[in-house]
Write a protein that holds these residues in place. Structure first.
Motif, PDB file in Angstrom:
ATOM      1  N   PHE A   1     -10.264   9.232   3.731  1.00  0.00           N
ATOM      2  CA  PHE A   1      -9.506   9.009   4.809  1.00  0.00           C
ATOM      3  C   PHE A   1      -8.797   7.314   4.830  1.00  0.00           C
ATOM      4  CE2 PHE A   1     -12.282  12.281   6.822  1.00  0.00           C
ATOM      5  CZ  PHE A   1     -11.234  13.359   6.540  1.00  0.00           C
ATOM      6  N   TYR A   2      -9.655   6.625   4.516  1.00  0.00           N
ATOM      7  CA  TYR A   2      -9.170   5.154   4.434  1.00  0.00           C
ATOM      8  C   TYR A   2      -8.067   5.087   3.431  1.00  0.00           C
ATOM      9  CZ  TYR A   2      -9.617   0.103   3.021  1.00  0.00           C
ATOM     10  OH  TYR A   2      -9.363  -1.088   2.780  1.00  0.00           O
ATOM     11  N   MET A   3      -8.375   5.716   2.203  1.00  0.00           N
ATOM     12  CA  MET A   3      -7.081   5.568   1.271  1.00  0.00           C
ATOM     13  C   MET A   3      -6.032   6.355   1.562  1.00  0.00           C
ATOM     14  SD  MET A   3      -6.069   7.888  -1.266  1.00  0.00           S
ATOM     15  CE  MET A   3      -7.038   9.285  -1.774  1.00  0.00           C
ATOM     16  N   LEU A   4      -5.993   7.454   2.612  1.00  0.00           N
ATOM     17  CA  LEU A   4      -4.971   8.194   2.976  1.00  0.00           C
ATOM     18  C   LEU A   4      -4.249   7.159   3.966  1.00  0.00           C
ATOM     19  CD1 LEU A   4      -5.899  11.909   3.766  1.00  0.00           C
ATOM     20  CD2 LEU A   4      -4.011  10.935   2.055  1.00  0.00           C
ATOM     21  N   GLY A   5      -4.763   6.623   4.868  1.00  0.00           N
ATOM     22  CA  GLY A   5      -4.092   5.620   5.629  1.00  0.00           C
ATOM     23  C   GLY A   5      -3.260   4.599   4.882  1.00  0.00           C
ATOM     24  N   ALA A   6      -3.867   4.193   3.790  1.00  0.00           N
ATOM     25  CA  ALA A   6      -3.111   3.056   3.041  1.00  0.00           C
ATOM     26  C   ALA A   6      -1.726   3.805   2.381  1.00  0.00           C
ATOM     27  CB  ALA A   6      -3.993   2.620   1.960  1.00  0.00           C
ATOM     28  N   VAL A   7      -1.991   4.947   1.812  1.00  0.00           N
ATOM     29  CA  VAL A   7      -1.040   5.731   1.374  1.00  0.00           C
ATOM     30  C   VAL A   7       0.293   6.111   2.309  1.00  0.00           C
ATOM     31  CG1 VAL A   7      -0.350   7.788  -0.060  1.00  0.00           C
ATOM     32  CG2 VAL A   7      -2.480   6.712  -0.808  1.00  0.00           C
ATOM     33  N   ILE A   8      -0.226   6.512   3.406  1.00  0.00           N
ATOM     34  CA  ILE A   8       0.705   6.690   4.442  1.00  0.00           C
ATOM     35  C   ILE A   8       1.585   5.653   4.703  1.00  0.00           C
ATOM     36  CG2 ILE A   8       1.138   7.527   6.628  1.00  0.00           C
ATOM     37  CD1 ILE A   8      -1.088   9.692   6.449  1.00  0.00           C
ATOM     38  N   ALA A   9       0.953   4.560   4.763  1.00  0.00           N
ATOM     39  CA  ALA A   9       1.460   3.161   5.143  1.00  0.00           C
ATOM     40  C   ALA A   9       2.679   2.845   3.990  1.00  0.00           C
ATOM     41  CB  ALA A   9       0.436   1.807   5.280  1.00  0.00           C
ATOM     42  N   TRP A  10       2.015   2.744   2.787  1.00  0.00           N
ATOM     43  CA  TRP A  10       3.139   2.700   1.543  1.00  0.00           C
ATOM     44  C   TRP A  10       4.330   3.613   1.879  1.00  0.00           C
ATOM     45  CZ3 TRP A  10       4.890   6.181  -1.885  1.00  0.00           C
ATOM     46  CH2 TRP A  10       5.662   5.642  -2.931  1.00  0.00           C
ATOM     47  N   TRP A  11       4.035   4.846   2.311  1.00  0.00           N
ATOM     48  CA  TRP A  11       5.068   5.915   2.290  1.00  0.00           C
ATOM     49  C   TRP A  11       6.231   5.482   3.262  1.00  0.00           C
ATOM     50  CZ3 TRP A  11       5.454   9.904   6.446  1.00  0.00           C
ATOM     51  CH2 TRP A  11       6.163  11.078   5.893  1.00  0.00           C
ATOM     52  N   ALA A  12       5.605   4.895   4.619  1.00  0.00           N
ATOM     53  CA  ALA A  12       6.431   4.500   5.631  1.00  0.00           C
ATOM     54  C   ALA A  12       7.083   3.554   5.203  1.00  0.00           C
ATOM     55  CB  ALA A  12       5.472   4.435   6.962  1.00  0.00           C
TER      56      ALA A  12
ATOM     57  N   LYS B   1       0.201   0.587  -5.503  1.00  0.00           N
ATOM     58  CA  LYS B   1       1.546   0.366  -5.158  1.00  0.00           C
ATOM     59  C   LYS B   1       1.602  -0.580  -3.892  1.00  0.00           C
ATOM     60  CE  LYS B   1       3.692   4.436  -6.795  1.00  0.00           C
ATOM     61  NZ  LYS B   1       4.051   6.032  -6.481  1.00  0.00           N
ATOM     62  N   PRO B   2       2.444  -1.547  -3.909  1.00  0.00           N
ATOM     63  CA  PRO B   2       2.315  -2.696  -3.013  1.00  0.00           C
ATOM     64  C   PRO B   2       2.925  -2.282  -1.722  1.00  0.00           C
ATOM     65  CG  PRO B   2       3.706  -3.409  -4.605  1.00  0.00           C
ATOM     66  CD  PRO B   2       3.380  -2.254  -4.996  1.00  0.00           C
ATOM     67  N   VAL B   3       2.369  -2.866  -0.551  1.00  0.00           N
ATOM     68  CA  VAL B   3       3.227  -2.829   0.517  1.00  0.00           C
ATOM     69  C   VAL B   3       3.558  -4.075   1.452  1.00  0.00           C
ATOM     70  CG1 VAL B   3       2.919  -1.791   3.274  1.00  0.00           C
ATOM     71  CG2 VAL B   3       2.094  -0.483   1.402  1.00  0.00           C
ATOM     72  N   ASN B   4       4.691  -4.366   1.642  1.00  0.00           N
ATOM     73  CA  ASN B   4       5.092  -5.810   1.964  1.00  0.00           C
ATOM     74  C   ASN B   4       4.449  -5.856   3.513  1.00  0.00           C
ATOM     75  OD1 ASN B   4       6.591  -6.224  -0.023  1.00  0.00           O
ATOM     76  ND2 ASN B   4       8.535  -5.624   1.009  1.00  0.00           N
ATOM     77  N   PRO B   5       4.175  -7.223   3.747  1.00  0.00           N
ATOM     78  CA  PRO B   5       3.492  -7.386   5.052  1.00  0.00           C
ATOM     79  C   PRO B   5       4.605  -7.514   6.037  1.00  0.00           C
ATOM     80  CG  PRO B   5       3.263  -9.388   3.543  1.00  0.00           C
ATOM     81  CD  PRO B   5       3.846  -8.230   2.840  1.00  0.00           C
ATOM     82  N   PRO B   6       4.332  -7.064   7.202  1.00  0.00           N
ATOM     83  CA  PRO B   6       5.315  -7.311   8.229  1.00  0.00           C
ATOM     84  C   PRO B   6       5.818  -8.717   8.339  1.00  0.00           C
ATOM     85  CG  PRO B   6       3.177  -6.809   9.250  1.00  0.00           C
ATOM     86  CD  PRO B   6       3.119  -6.776   7.773  1.00  0.00           C
ATOM     87  N   PHE B   7       4.999  -9.615   8.212  1.00  0.00           N
ATOM     88  CA  PHE B   7       5.431 -10.747   8.185  1.00  0.00           C
ATOM     89  C   PHE B   7       4.624 -11.671   7.162  1.00  0.00           C
ATOM     90  CE2 PHE B   7       2.485 -10.258  11.703  1.00  0.00           C
ATOM     91  CZ  PHE B   7       1.401 -11.009  11.279  1.00  0.00           C
ATOM     92  N   TYR B   8       5.152 -12.834   6.682  1.00  0.00           N
ATOM     93  CA  TYR B   8       4.561 -13.347   5.877  1.00  0.00           C
ATOM     94  C   TYR B   8       4.593 -14.992   6.010  1.00  0.00           C
ATOM     95  CZ  TYR B   8       2.698 -15.627   1.593  1.00  0.00           C
ATOM     96  OH  TYR B   8       2.040 -16.405   0.682  1.00  0.00           O
ATOM     97  N   PHE B   9       3.526 -15.879   6.108  1.00  0.00           N
ATOM     98  CA  PHE B   9       3.684 -17.158   6.258  1.00  0.00           C
ATOM     99  C   PHE B   9       2.332 -17.835   5.581  1.00  0.00           C
ATOM    100  CE2 PHE B   9       2.117 -15.816  10.290  1.00  0.00           C
ATOM    101  CZ  PHE B   9       1.245 -17.015  10.534  1.00  0.00           C
ATOM    102  N   ARG B  10       2.585 -18.951   4.843  1.00  0.00           N
ATOM    103  CA  ARG B  10       1.372 -19.504   4.249  1.00  0.00           C
ATOM    104  C   ARG B  10       0.993 -20.554   5.085  1.00  0.00           C
ATOM    105  NH1 ARG B  10       1.112 -23.219   0.539  1.00  0.00           N
ATOM    106  NH2 ARG B  10      -0.626 -23.074  -0.787  1.00  0.00           N
ATOM    107  N   ILE B  11      -0.365 -20.738   5.463  1.00  0.00           N
ATOM    108  CA  ILE B  11      -0.765 -21.857   6.133  1.00  0.00           C
ATOM    109  C   ILE B  11      -1.323 -22.737   5.461  1.00  0.00           C
ATOM    110  CG2 ILE B  11      -2.695 -22.408   7.793  1.00  0.00           C
ATOM    111  CD1 ILE B  11      -2.543 -19.699   9.016  1.00  0.00           C
TER     112      ILE B  11
END
Lengths: 320, 294, 435
Positions: free
Chosen positions: B45-56, B126-136
């Motif tokens: 179920f966890y994996m499916l969540g990640a796959v759906i996020a990639w899909w979106a 497959k990678p999913v881009n973060p909604p925002f990215y900054f480096r502290i």
């Protein structure tokens, strides 16, 4: 009437053993090799069934027992250059010690906790095979040379890389396991184990030391699993950490459930069916795990007793 | 690196790990606590969540990374929840939640989900881009700002869960069911419906955790195994079925896992910690913090 | 030595039948006699190549590309008249990236499909698990794995790796350039299992020979999915960070490395395995600009791209960025899969040199001796990765390796090693083993 049924059941099991022996003269080449392999896996399944089917303890860690035998035999032959026979005997000893230790600890739990504890121990063993890569070559594994797999018995020498020797050895092991399991199922011990499966508290109140009985079941099951693992490496010459993964514990469970938990021949039938189902379906689709999954769900919903369990329930109540 | 910054980094990493772990384990803990069911397909179920996020994310493209992420945050738990609802209704219920039968059945469901994803989604990570990215930039090392967001998000969700469980009627019903199923039924609680919703909710937590973590990791069809094992460990240490214990255990394990593996060979550390967990279950079956529930 | 099919008792019985002259009856009754099938079908019967493919399991993302290249190569060979005038048939079976299943598939190839050779395995444990069965069944087995197992002399006479350089050679050949151009103080990060240990052992030794030293060895457990917490163990005086990672977590690893270092990073040298099948244009990989990678076969078409490489890309369906023509986001495993192409052509060459007709023991032995007697493969259409030296004693090829620099999210070759750079003392001699 009762002795008559007993005889029929005896004949049935003898016929299976005899049939497997005679099969070697008729099987085409591929089946000949495949059946050799499945017979060893069947020994593993029979071992699993003694604990799960008869005693009612569901272990998710039997891959560990299998690979204890696999590695004991494999490593002693590979590093210490022991003969196949010595390695085989030593793996029985190590399997026995492992089963006693693990059983004594894990049996303090029951039910779900027992499954998880056995799973965890097995995972530790798996990680251990990777950690000691210097000796085990970890995931890559190691190969036993052909020379290391020859042994002499009663002045005759046998070569385990010879397919016909291999078939007979596998058949012998399976036959002995079937007979052994048959005897246990018919014995007082076997009936006590079934009593624990059905109702542990009541068995306890009848004066049985259920802890000791369960420990005996773990020891028998674990040691026999080690024997199958040792046989596997000596016959097929490869030991690697993939055999210690949870996949192999689940396989044993699957064989037993499919064939019928708590029947002598069920696990054997399950191992054969499962092997050939995957073997054949993988030619047409890479989705054989999907099929395995559907079968699992289907079995547990509609045939929780497995094939032989269902046969026994409906027609042949005398089946051990 | 000096010890101070070293420890700071380990703690931050431990918190991220703990955040994801507590959400995943919370799901497993709920189903176990209320239904006494061990859900082996939880990791899928966890994996499916990640796959759906990639899909979106891949449908909307990198331009709409934030929108894709928000949609996934909503959609992934919903889809996974519906799937869990279906498997509860058609499989678990007909097994009458018998522990051993459900374990076998959920192993089957695990294979079915995994293989279906392999066939449709493919074998690549497959990678999913973060909604925002900054480096502290700390003086000694850099750190991803998104990871801090993950920690925050987990705290919000956990607080919400705590509120629901402790202060609302829903929580009351769940606790009643957990304590005594027959008694609860006698008081008119629709047990079947409670079970169905709890099972779905458990899966939804896993999916949510995956959507949070997937921009840091990747979506892959075999990614469910590790969170499943870790969640098991957390639920055991926390005391089977105790929500508070599970969360404490998640933080403890997440943090210590990071710190222990800095000092020992990591593979050895994993062996030792797994062994310890097994021994906890053997010698303290109520868990380290657990109170005996039933 | 006897043919293994004669060791199978049933075949023995059948060959007895053959002896009494009931040849036609035997052929009709059983399709399982390899010696007869050649006559039965005549010379048009295809040469069967059994491919072990990782369609499922951990190797599936490599397996998909291996299958694609093997299919394309087979098609090309058939267009050009096949092998010895016979068409080539590729029989693919999934091994689940599992050594036990791998061994079963070998048995199936040898006795059910009656293939002439087995071929195409990538993951080391599947190769090692399958090799005893291939040896016992006397089935020539051509792997494309880059592992050191074949060259180590621990397998058997039937296993070959002629199409791709092994990891020991790859690693050794990197050390001179790394120590001269990037730095002498190295920290290594590698997966904590056999493949990683090969990198650890061979690179450490080679670096010492170059006057360098390895400061710290960071082994990552195989079940790990996050890596940041291992990075502080990199000593501050590290001049070169050497990384190699495999499996689905590789991109996470590289990204976390980027977050950790920011702009003040040491020189970074990685094996492309860490980013094989991953797009360099992925966000957060910008920090890799100016770092170096080992490549066997340059993923991005270079300025001086050979016509052979161009032709190979076209036939396999890969564009100049190493991605699938149908989907620019689908990156190939470019530094490994060329081995599938080259191995099939080597097989063709060896079968034609030995006059291979059917899967009789004599023909198989001749085939093996033909491969063992090969010495060199010239850079050309059949060997687009470059020329290679083949050592028949250890059944292993040695080729050129490339070091590429990341510039604007693509890899440009800055150095190509000579074949000698990757040579080492042979550790065994398969030709001494009986056939």
């Amino acid at each position: 009437m009762k002795t008559h049924r007993k005889l029929v059941s005896l004949y049935l099991h003898a016929a299976v053993i005899l049939g497997l022996f005679l099969a070697q003269f008729f099987l085409p080449d591929y089946l000949y090799l495949a059946v050799t392999r499945v017979m060893i896996l069947s020994v593993f399944a029979i071992a699993y069934n003694i604990l799960f089917g008869y005693t009612g303890l569901l272990s998710l860690g039997h891959a560990m027992f299998f690979s204890v035998g696999l590695y004991t035999a494999g490593l002693t032959v590979y590093h210490l250059e022991w003969s196949a026979a010595e390695a085989f005997v030593s793996s029985i000893g190590v399997g026995l010690i492992f089963s006693i230790l693990l059983g004594a600890v894990a049996l303090r739990t029951s039910g779900v906790a027992f499954m998880i504890v056995t799973l965890m121990f097995s995972q530790v063993f798996y990680l251990g095979t990777l950690y000691f890569t210097t000796y085990t070559r970890g995931d890559e594994g190691l190969v036993l040379s052909e020379g290391a797999r020859q042994f002499t018995f009663l002045f005759a020498s046998f070569d385990l890389s010879d397919p016909s020797v291999r078939y007979v050895v596998a058949w012998l092991l399976l036959s002995l396991s079937i007979i052994f399991c048959y005897v246990i199922a018919r014995s007082r011990l076997g009936r006590a184990l079934v009593a624990i499966r059905e109702n542990e508290t009541r068995t306890q109140m009848l004066g049985y030391n259920t802890f000791m009985l369960k420990l005996v079941a773990v020891i028998i099951s674990g040691t026999l699993s080690s024997i199958s693992g040792a046989a596997y490496v000596l016959l097929f010459a490869y030991a690697g950490s993939s055999f210690a993964t949870i996949q192999y514990s689940i396989d044993a469970l699957l064989y037993t459930l499919l064939g019928g938990a708590g029947t002598v021949l069920g696990p054997v039938l399950g191992a054969f069916l499962m092997f050939f189902m995957i073997d054949i379906t993988s030619e047409y689709t890479s989705a054989y795990l999907l099929i395995a999954g559907i079968i699992l769900v289907f079995l547990v919903m509609y045939f929780p007793r497995g094939i032989l369990g269902e046969v026994r329930h409906r027609w042949l109540q005398w089946l051990p | 690196m000096d010890f101070g910054p070293f420890l700071l980094l380990a703690s931050l990493e431990g918190l991220v790990q703990a955040a994801v772990l507590s959400l995943t384990a919370l799901g497993l803990c709920l189903t176990f606590g209320v239904m006494r069911v061990v859900n082996v397909s939880h990791g899928e179920f966890y994996m499916l969540g990640a796959v759906i996020a990639w899909w979106a994310a891949s449908i909307l493209g990198p331009k709409y990374a934030l929108s894709g992420y928000l949609i996934a945050l909503f959609l992934a738990p919903c889809i996974v929840g519906l799937l869990a609802l279906a498997s509860e209704r058609f499989v678990l219920r007909s097994l009458n939640y018998e522990p051993e039968a459900t374990i076998v059945a959920t192993i089957g469901i695990l294979y079915i989900i995994q293989q279906t994803v392999l066939m449709s989604f493919g074998p690549d990570a497959k990678p999913v881009n973060p909604p925002f990215y900054f480096r502290i930039d700390f003086p000694w090392f850099g750190y991803s700002g998104y990871k801090l967001f993950v920690i925050g998000a987990a705290i919000v969700v956990l607080s919400g869960t705590w509120y629901v469980l402790a202060r609302t009627r829903v929580g009351l019903i769940m606790r009643a069911t957990q304590l005594d199923r027959d008694m609860a039924q006698a008081f008119g609680i629709p047990i079947k419906r409670v079970y169905a919703y709890v099972f779905a909710a458990g899966a939804m937590y896993a999916a949510l955790a995956a959507v949070l973590i997937v921009p840091i990791r990747q979506a892959h069809y075999l990614m469910g195994a590790d969170p499943l094992l870790m969640s098991f460990i957390v639920v055991i240490i926390g005391g089977l079925g105790s929500v508070r214990g599970a969360i404490v255990a998640a933080v403890l394990i997440g943090m210590s896992d990071g710190i222990i593996s800095m000092f020992f060979s990591p593979t050895l550390a994993k062996m030792v910690s797994t062994l310890l967990v097994a021994l906890v279950l053997v010698f303290r079956p109520q868990g380290l913090f657990g109170v005996k529930t039933s | 030595m006897t043919d293994v099919t004669n060791k199978l008792p049933n075949s023995g019985r059948r060959s007895a039948i053959k002896k009494v002259g009931a040849l036609a009856v035997g052929a009709a009754a059983s399709p399982f006699i390899p010696a007869l099938s050649g006559y039965a079908f005549g010379s048009d019967a295809p040469i069967k190549i059994g491919m072990q493919a990782h369609r499922t399991g951990i190797g599936a993302s490599y397996g998909r590309w291996y299958e694609r290249v093997a299919t394309a190569t087979t098609k090309l060979i058939n267009e050009e008249g096949g092998i010895n005038g016979r068409p080539v048939e590729l029989i693919v079976e999934d091994d689940g990236t599992d050594p036990k299943r791998g061994a079963e598939v070998i048995e199936k190839f040898a006795t059910l499909h009656k293939v002439d050779v087995a071929y195409g395995t990538l993951f080391s444990h599947v190769v090692i698990g399958s090799s005893p069965r291939a040896g016992e069944l006397k089935l020539p087995y051509f792997v494309v794995s880059e592992g050191h197992h074949v060259a180590s002399g621990k397998l058997n006479r039937y296993v070959f790796q002629p199409g791709i350089t092994d990891v020991k050679s790859q690693v050794i050949s990197m050390a001179p350039w790394v120590s001269q151009n990037l730095g002498k103080k190295v920290t290594m990060i590698y997966p904590d299992f056999a493949f990683g240990h090969d990198h650890r052992d061979y690179f450490s030794a080679a670096m010492k020979q170059q006057g360098g030293e390895v400061l710290e060895l960071i082994a990552i457990p195989p079940t790990e999915s996050s890596f940041t917490r291992y990075l502080p163990r990199i000593p501050r005086q590290t001049e070169v960070l050497y990384h190699v990672m495999v499996g689905p977590g590789v991109l996470t690893f590289v990204k976390e490395m980027g977050q950790f270092f920011g702009s003040s990073r040491p020189e970074i040298f990685g094996f492309i395995d860490s980013l094989e099948a991953v797009d360099f244009a992925t966000p957060q990989l910008e920090f890799l600009d100016g770092t170096h990678f080992w490549e066997a076969h340059p993923r991005y078409a270079q300025q001086n791209q050979s016509e052979f490489d161009r032709f190979y890309r076209e036939r396999v369906g890969v564009d100049e960025n190493g991605a699938s023509i149908d989907d620019p986001g689908d990156i190939s495993t470019y530094s490994h899969m060329f081995g599938c192409w080259e191995t099939l052509f080597i097989l063709k060459q060896a079968m034609e040199a030995s006059g291979y007709k059917s899967s009789t023991p004599a023909d198989k032995q001749a085939l093996i001796e033909a491969v063992e007697s090969m010495e060199k493969f010239e850079h050309g259409r059949n060997h687009p990765q470059g020329s290679k030296v083949f050592n028949g004693k250890i059944h292993q090829s040695f080729g050129h390796q490339h070091i590429s620099r990341v510039e604007n999210s693509r890899l440009n070759v800055v150095h190509t090693t000579s074949i000698e750079d990757g040579m080492y003392e042979p550790e065994g001699d398969y030709t001494q083993m009986p056939l």
